[in-house]
Design an enzyme around this catalytic site. Structure first.
Site, short mmCIF file in Angstrom:
data_model
loop_
_atom_site.label_atom_id
_atom_site.label_comp_id
_atom_site.label_asym_id
_atom_site.label_seq_id
_atom_site.Cartn_x
_atom_site.Cartn_y
_atom_site.Cartn_z
CG HIS A 69 -1.46 5.65 -0.42
ND1 HIS A 69 -1.63 4.29 -0.28
CD2 HIS A 69 -0.13 5.88 -0.24
CE1 HIS A 69 -0.47 3.72 -0.03
NE2 HIS A 69 0.46 4.65 0.00
CG ASP A 70 1.75 5.23 -3.19
OD1 ASP A 70 1.81 6.45 -2.92
OD2 ASP A 70 2.44 4.38 -2.59
CE LYS A 73 5.05 6.24 -4.86
NZ LYS A 73 5.66 5.40 -3.81
CG HIS A 123 4.06 11.86 0.33
ND1 HIS A 123 4.98 11.14 1.06
CD2 HIS A 123 3.60 11.04 -0.64
CE1 HIS A 123 5.09 9.93 0.54
NE2 HIS A 123 4.26 9.84 -0.50
CG ASP A 151 2.93 5.86 2.60
OD1 ASP A 151 3.20 4.78 2.06
OD2 ASP A 151 3.21 6.97 2.09
#
Length: 228
Positions: A69-70, A73, A123, A151
């Site tokens: 999910h990240d 980043k 988000h 999260d």
């Protein structure tokens, strides 16, 4: 003929799993903190999905989505990603692009839409004030709503450069302040109930050593496959 189609579907799922675990490995190699966060979130999301009635297969798929999910980043500079002070407006805009970047990587890897949408919308907020699109309520895929709770809980209960970890009780209180605004009330209610009935629900924060992909893939999959 049915048997052939079934095997083909299994083969596709196997290939998708290999791709996602490989991407999770790339996160581990780029940023061990983000990887460990994703690992814990995967377990929380899987447990919550099972509690909400998802099948084991569906919950495992959600855990795989949580592992990446990240992913976006990994394209953010370290001085922003690890900054202990408040982010500037421009830095925050860059940080808030990570769901889009991650989703684009997944699209490029030709994974099913379920994973792309879960990563892209994790988000978004229940009241429509999230990012990157501003979806509201049930417009947000349920997978992303579950992932959002898991999260944020892990962020709250983890040590970060800019904050000390909260206790589970303190984190619950913080989550409840955002029910109906950031979080789906039903999803959050399920998560709070899990925390109450499972006193050792919160996973310890630790950093594991980087292993080879051959070692990491079975370890990662056994972690999420064994969730309840």
């Amino acid at each position: 003929m049915v048997g052939v189609k079934y095997l083909t579907q299994l083969e596709k799922e196997h290939e998708t799993r290999k791709v996602l675990l490989s991407l999770a490995q790339s996160i581990q190699e780029r940023d061990i903190v983000t990887y460990e966060h994703s690992r814990r979130v995967a377990v929380y999301a899987q447990r919550l999905a099972r509690y909400l009635g998802w099948t084991r297969r569906e919950a495992r798929n959600l855990a795989l989505a949580a592992m990446v999910h990240d992913l976006g980043k990994t394209w953010i500079r370290n001085d922003i990603l690890n900054k202990s002070a408040a982010l500037s407006s421009e830095e925050r805009r860059m940080m808030e692009r990570h769901p889009v970047v991650g989703a684009r990587i997944l699209i490029g890897c030709d994974v099913p839409p379920f994973y792309v949408e879960t990563v892209l919308y994790h988000h978004e907020a229940w009241n429509g004030n999230g990012y990157p699109v501003g979806l509201k309520g049930e417009e947000i895929p349920l997978s992303a709503r579950i992932l959002s709770v898991a999260d944020v809980y892990d962020v709250l209960t983890s040590q970060r450069p800019y904050k000390a970890p909260l206790t589970s009780r303190e984190a619950q209180e913080r989550l409840l302040k955002s029910v109906g605004t950031h979080f789906d009330p039903k999803v959050l209610d399920g998560f709070i109930h899990l925390l109450k009935i499972k006193p050792h629900f919160t996973l310890p924060q630790h950093v594991c050593s980087i292993s080879t992909q051959a070692q990491a893939e079975p370890k990662l999959y056994s972690l999420i496959a064994g969730g309840h």
